[in-house]
Design an enzyme around this catalytic site. Structure first.
Site, PDB file in Angstrom:
ATOM      1  N   GLY A 168       0.803  -1.215   0.000  1.00 49.74           N
ATOM      2  CA  GLY A 168       0.000   0.000   0.000  1.00 49.74           C
ATOM      3  C   GLY A 168       0.833   1.261   0.000  1.00 49.74           C
ATOM      4  O   GLY A 168       0.346   2.332   0.373  1.00 49.74           O
ATOM      5  N   LEU A 169       2.080   1.163  -0.441  1.00 50.25           N
ATOM      6  CA  LEU A 169       2.984   2.322  -0.487  1.00 50.25           C
ATOM      7  C   LEU A 169       3.269   2.753  -1.914  1.00 50.25           C
ATOM      8  O   LEU A 169       4.219   3.477  -2.178  1.00 50.25           O
ATOM      9  CB  LEU A 169       4.290   2.008   0.245  1.00 50.25           C
ATOM     10  N   ASP A 216      -1.473   8.874  -5.987  1.00 49.49           N
ATOM     11  CA  ASP A 216      -0.174   8.225  -5.835  1.00 49.49           C
ATOM     12  C   ASP A 216       0.862   8.810  -6.779  1.00 49.49           C
ATOM     13  O   ASP A 216       2.002   9.098  -6.392  1.00 49.49           O
ATOM     14  CB  ASP A 216      -0.307   6.720  -6.074  1.00 49.49           C
TER      15      ASP A 216
END
Length: 423
Positions: A168-169, A216
């Site tokens: 999730g990075l 993102d």
């Protein structure tokens, strides 16, 4: 379709190793990145027989707050982290054989080999034509090739990443951003950062098949050291907000549950569809236009919960920005906790491992904690006193062991600069 994951190098000292489950200090950038770039350029020469045209890096990101608001035209507050995808790239010359061929290699091969490879011809490129991690650079080529007067030649690329995969990075977006920054430079396209963010979002949506928003890519492209990026996902207006963690004696501890998630799986798309249905039922183009105090009684129970999360999460982002601007860094802790509760109860994207990580960190004295990223696995973050990061990490690791979960990987991250050329 399950989203492919970019590969990360398991031999790098800064890479999270499967099974490590331990806290490591934040990684420096600057000199370490420069040394890593030189090493990658040398490896490129070994793989392809000549030097690259350059080396570019793009960081992963932690989303401090503002989850599942980006594709609803809302507000987000991520920061770029000190872990990155790095690509060495060389354009093929017109005189060379196969000038329209793209060759990709990664420093990690899951079968234990020296490299993982992918290869495609640009004229044959279409969604589904390239599998696994190669889909991310291929998606960038696909969207660039659709621009007016842009012809992308073949090229060679070697990837190395220290962003944990499936945590999730934003490991996948880091690969896309590194690729587009490299090609933008090498082809002289003159694309600005917001334009590259939009293009990499299209690559993710149209080519990879993951219905992600624009947060993102924006964080990876526009991040600044010591700051978070306050992004309006409708206008793409962005500004940096001070995040002086060290000055306040604080740290952000990442707890990677090592429960892999994928944005191309059905849960993420179902949440997005529910939000779109809610906006339509409320007579608006997106949930951004819905006031925070709107009457949701006409919606079915599930849709109402999804909409309520988005409305309240946008409010929490604005409150977090206000507190950071006022210098109240510790004051954001309660907002992180409220965000996690909303993601767990209303958006229903948490999981037992994420809940355990958050609850244990708070019990160990964390100022705030929440899941970060799309959910269904991945990571949680905890805002802790800098001197308590090791103890908090140990408490979480022990709790996971008692629950019979796989050991988490834990590490501190610091806000870093966005994508750039480094060699």
């Amino acid at each position: 379709m399950t989203a492919p994951h970019p590969h990360q190098q398991t031999t790098s000292p800064s890479t999270v190793r499967p099974g490590a489950g331990r806290h490591t200090g934040s990684q420096g950038t600057g000199g370490q990145d420069a040394a890593r770039a030189v090493e990658l350029a040398g490896r490129f020469a070994e793989v392809y027989g000549h030097a690259p045209d350059g080396v570019w890096r793009a960081p992963g990101r932690v989303n401090l707050i503002g989850e599942h608001t980006d594709y609803n035209d809302g507000f987000v507050l991520p920061f770029a982290i000190d872990r990155s995808a790095m690509v060495a790239v060389r354009l093929r010359r017109a005189s060379e054989p196969d000038p329209e061929v793209v060759e990709l290699a990664s420093t990690y091969a899951p079968d234990g080999g020296r490299l993982s490879r992918a290869r495609f011809r640009i004229p044959d490129l279409a969604p589904g034509a390239v599998a696994d991690w190669g889909a991310y650079p291929a998606g960038v080529v696909h969207v660039l090739g659709g621009l007016e007067a842009v012809q992308v030649p073949g090229f060679e690329l070697l990837l190395d990443s220290t962003v944990p995969v499936g945590a999730g990075l934003s490991s996948s977006h880091a690969v896309e951003v590194a690729t587009i920054v490299a090609l933008n430079d090498l082809l002289g396209l003159g694309l600005d950062r917001p334009a590259m963010a939009r293009l990499t979002q299209r690559a993710e949506n149209e080519f990879v098949g993951a219905p992600t928003g624009i947060m993102d890519q924006s964080a990876s492209l526009m991040g600044r050291a010591g700051a978070a990026l306050f992004l309006d996902c409708r206008s793409l207006a962005a500004e940096t907000v001070p995040l002086p963690l060290a000055e306040h004696g604080l740290a952000v501890l990442v707890i990677d549950t090592r429960v892999a998630h994928s944005h191309a799986d059905g849960g993420y798309g179902a949440r997005r569809a529910s939000c779109e249905a809610g906006a339509a039922a409320l007579g608006t183009a997106s949930l951004r236009e819905v006031p925070a105090e709107a009457d949701l009684s006409a919606l079915d129970a599930v849709t109402a919960r999804r909409v309520r999360h988005v409305l309240t999460e946008n409010a929490r982002v604005l409150a977090t920005v206000a507190r950071l601007r006022a210098g109240d860094v510790a004051g954001i802790g309660e907002l992180l906790v409220a965000s996690h509760a909303s993601l767990r109860e209303d958006y229903e994207v948490s999981c037992p491992e994420l809940d355990l990580a958050v609850d244990t960190a708070l019990a160990a004295g964390a100022i705030g904690a929440r899941m970060t990223g799309g959910g269904f696995g991945g990571s949680a973050i905890a805002l802790v006193a800098a001197g308590e990061a090791e103890r908090t990490a140990a408490a979480v690791t022990e709790a996971f062991a008692r629950a019979g979960h796989r050991a988490p990987a834990t590490f501190v991250v610091t806000p870093g600069d966005g994508a750039d050329r480094i060699h």
